[in-house]
Scaffold this motif. Structure first.
Motif, PDB file in Angstrom:
ATOM      1  N   LYS A  33      37.544   6.534  19.425  1.00 31.80           N
ATOM      2  CA  LYS A  33      38.481   7.337  18.716  1.00 31.80           C
ATOM      3  C   LYS A  33      37.856   7.480  17.165  1.00 31.80           C
ATOM      4  N   PRO A  34      37.863   6.166  16.650  1.00 26.79           N
ATOM      5  CA  PRO A  34      37.343   6.160  15.183  1.00 26.79           C
ATOM      6  C   PRO A  34      35.908   7.018  14.991  1.00 26.79           C
ATOM      7  N   LEU A  35      34.942   7.006  15.691  1.00 23.22           N
ATOM      8  CA  LEU A  35      33.991   7.756  15.629  1.00 23.22           C
ATOM      9  C   LEU A  35      33.989   9.219  15.814  1.00 23.22           C
ATOM     10  N   TYR A  36      34.839   9.533  16.812  1.00 24.57           N
ATOM     11  CA  TYR A  36      35.402  10.859  16.900  1.00 24.57           C
ATOM     12  C   TYR A  36      35.972  11.639  15.559  1.00 24.57           C
ATOM     13  N   LEU A  37      36.890  10.731  14.972  1.00 27.96           N
ATOM     14  CA  LEU A  37      37.481  11.039  13.809  1.00 27.96           C
ATOM     15  C   LEU A  37      36.409  11.274  12.532  1.00 27.96           C
ATOM     16  N   TYR A  38      35.688  10.434  12.894  1.00 29.90           N
ATOM     17  CA  TYR A  38      34.511  10.337  11.585  1.00 29.90           C
ATOM     18  C   TYR A  38      33.812  11.534  11.796  1.00 29.90           C
ATOM     19  N   ALA A  39      33.255  12.067  12.917  1.00 28.26           N
ATOM     20  CA  ALA A  39      32.495  13.123  13.181  1.00 28.26           C
ATOM     21  C   ALA A  39      33.236  14.512  12.840  1.00 28.26           C
ATOM     22  N   TYR A  40      34.512  14.329  13.337  1.00 24.12           N
ATOM     23  CA  TYR A  40      35.411  15.644  13.251  1.00 24.12           C
ATOM     24  C   TYR A  40      35.516  15.728  11.803  1.00 24.12           C
ATOM     25  N   HIS A  41      35.855  14.880  11.124  1.00 26.09           N
ATOM     26  CA  HIS A  41      36.087  14.884   9.674  1.00 26.09           C
ATOM     27  C   HIS A  41      34.771  15.604   8.983  1.00 26.09           C
ATOM     28  N   LYS A  42      33.702  15.126   9.372  1.00 26.54           N
ATOM     29  CA  LYS A  42      32.438  15.747   8.827  1.00 26.54           C
ATOM     30  C   LYS A  42      31.981  17.112   9.325  1.00 26.54           C
ATOM     31  N   SER A  80      24.585   6.110  13.722  1.00 30.02           N
ATOM     32  CA  SER A  80      23.973   7.097  14.690  1.00 30.02           C
ATOM     33  C   SER A  80      24.641   8.143  14.881  1.00 30.02           C
ATOM     34  N   VAL A  81      26.163   7.786  14.753  1.00 32.91           N
ATOM     35  CA  VAL A  81      26.830   9.436  14.853  1.00 32.91           C
ATOM     36  C   VAL A  81      26.561  10.401  13.498  1.00 32.91           C
ATOM     37  N   LEU A  82      26.469   9.606  12.288  1.00 30.76           N
ATOM     38  CA  LEU A  82      25.923  10.388  11.163  1.00 30.76           C
ATOM     39  C   LEU A  82      24.706  11.085  11.224  1.00 30.76           C
ATOM     40  N   ASN A  83      23.559  10.251  11.971  1.00 31.63           N
ATOM     41  CA  ASN A  83      22.239  10.960  12.234  1.00 31.63           C
ATOM     42  C   ASN A  83      22.313  12.146  13.122  1.00 31.63           C
ATOM     43  N   LYS A  84      23.246  12.217  13.968  1.00 28.47           N
ATOM     44  CA  LYS A  84      23.397  13.185  15.052  1.00 28.47           C
ATOM     45  C   LYS A  84      23.919  14.209  14.077  1.00 28.47           C
ATOM     46  N   ILE A  85      25.009  14.078  13.141  1.00 28.87           N
ATOM     47  CA  ILE A  85      25.589  15.002  12.454  1.00 28.87           C
ATOM     48  C   ILE A  85      24.584  15.813  11.563  1.00 28.87           C
ATOM     49  N   PHE A  86      23.688  14.990  11.018  1.00 28.67           N
ATOM     50  CA  PHE A  86      22.645  15.654  10.229  1.00 28.67           C
ATOM     51  C   PHE A  86      21.893  16.675  11.266  1.00 28.67           C
ATOM     52  N   ASN A  87      21.576  15.914  12.340  1.00 27.42           N
ATOM     53  CA  ASN A  87      20.814  17.058  13.430  1.00 27.42           C
ATOM     54  C   ASN A  87      21.411  18.347  13.329  1.00 27.42           C
ATOM     55  N   VAL A  88      22.819  18.276  13.600  1.00 30.64           N
ATOM     56  CA  VAL A  88      23.634  19.366  14.055  1.00 30.64           C
ATOM     57  C   VAL A  88      23.444  20.286  12.517  1.00 30.64           C
ATOM     58  N   PHE A  89      23.689  19.723  11.474  1.00 30.87           N
ATOM     59  CA  PHE A  89      23.502  20.583  10.125  1.00 30.87           C
ATOM     60  C   PHE A  89      22.156  21.119   9.946  1.00 30.87           C
ATOM     61  N   LYS A  90      21.199  20.324  10.426  1.00 31.18           N
ATOM     62  CA  LYS A  90      19.741  20.751  10.334  1.00 31.18           C
ATOM     63  C   LYS A  90      19.498  22.035  11.101  1.00 31.18           C
ATOM     64  N   HIS A  91      20.060  21.824  12.364  1.00 30.67           N
ATOM     65  CA  HIS A  91      20.100  22.784  13.353  1.00 30.67           C
ATOM     66  C   HIS A  91      20.520  24.093  12.888  1.00 30.67           C
ATOM     67  N   LYS A  92      21.786  24.090  12.311  1.00 33.42           N
ATOM     68  CA  LYS A  92      22.373  25.044  11.713  1.00 33.42           C
ATOM     69  C   LYS A  92      21.815  25.884  10.527  1.00 33.42           C
ATOM     70  N   GLU A  93      21.358  25.177   9.683  1.00 34.36           N
ATOM     71  CA  GLU A  93      20.402  25.701   8.627  1.00 34.36           C
ATOM     72  C   GLU A  93      18.963  26.022   9.225  1.00 34.36           C
ATOM     73  N   VAL A  94      18.455  25.660  10.210  1.00 30.86           N
ATOM     74  CA  VAL A  94      17.161  26.503  10.717  1.00 30.86           C
ATOM     75  C   VAL A  94      17.439  27.694  11.106  1.00 30.86           C
ATOM     76  N   LEU A  95      18.712  27.736  12.073  1.00 31.09           N
ATOM     77  CA  LEU A  95      19.346  29.247  12.589  1.00 31.09           C
ATOM     78  C   LEU A  95      19.439  30.098  11.296  1.00 31.09           C
ATOM     79  N   ARG A  96      20.330  29.760  10.435  1.00 32.06           N
ATOM     80  CA  ARG A  96      20.528  30.547   9.149  1.00 32.06           C
ATOM     81  C   ARG A  96      19.234  30.958   8.571  1.00 32.06           C
ATOM     82  N   ARG A  97      18.319  29.976   8.115  1.00 30.21           N
ATOM     83  CA  ARG A  97      17.009  30.280   7.472  1.00 30.21           C
ATOM     84  C   ARG A  97      16.245  31.479   8.226  1.00 30.21           C
TER      85      ARG A  97
END
Length: 192
Positions: A33-42, A80-97
């Protein structure tokens, strides 16, 4: 039966690495639950947040014997969760670019290749669904989405009532949402 709630992080990791499934269940219960809330906040996305947390725990479970923590368990999990979040952002940026640049070139050795191939597949799927719309709906939708015309301008160009244009646009969006599924539809709307 052991009460795993009384164990500290180091003891739980030691038991987990030795193959104790109950230790993993306790780690999951403490941090899910704390990791989920952390990821959801980001991310602000429930499904992506849930997927990320599950991916971290799945990786941990599949690699329990070789797991080598250089930090605390909580620090490792959050990182680990933060690294996966960065991967999501990177993926979205790649698609957008990629969409912004209109590139059709793909570097086979690039880490972005998989993302770009998926983006092309999604774009092709969207185009197929637009082509499958009834002609009048498709014309209204294309004027709106590709030529950025207002409902008023579309109604004047096609010689139909503005309310008809608005109805056709609503039906087109409903059609895409139904055919593409909510996730792809939302990605399409955000990136268009």
């Amino acid at each position: 039966m052991l009460d795993y709630t009384k164990y500290n992080e180091h003891e739980l990791i030691r038991l987990f690495k030795s193959g104790d499934d109950a230790a993993f269940k306790e780690i999951y219960a403490r941090y899910d639950k704390p990791l989920y809330l952390y990821a959801y906040h980001k991310l602000g996305n429930k499904e992506e947040s849930r997927d990320i947390v599950h991916d971290v725990f799945a990786w941990m479970l599949n690699n329990h014997q070789t797991l080598d923590l250089k930090t605390t368990l909580s620090g490792y999990l959050y990182k680990s969760v933060l690294n996966k979040i960065f991967n999501v952002f990177k993926h979205k940026e790649v698609l957008r670019r990629y969409a912004d640049e209109g590139n059709h070139y793909i570097d086979v050795d690039s880490e972005e290749t998989d993302f770009l191939i998926r983006e092309k597949d999604i774009a092709a799927m969207i185009e197929r669904e637009i082509a499958a719309m009834p002609p009048g709906m498709r014309k209204v939708y294309e004027l709106r989405s590709k030529q950025y015309m207002s409902a008023k301008d579309i109604s004047e160009q096609l010689g139909v009532a503005e309310s008809t244009v608005n109805t056709q646009l609503k039906r087109a969006m409903k059609h895409l949402k139904l055919k593409l599924g909510l996730v792809i539809y939302l990605v399409f709307i955000v990136n268009s």
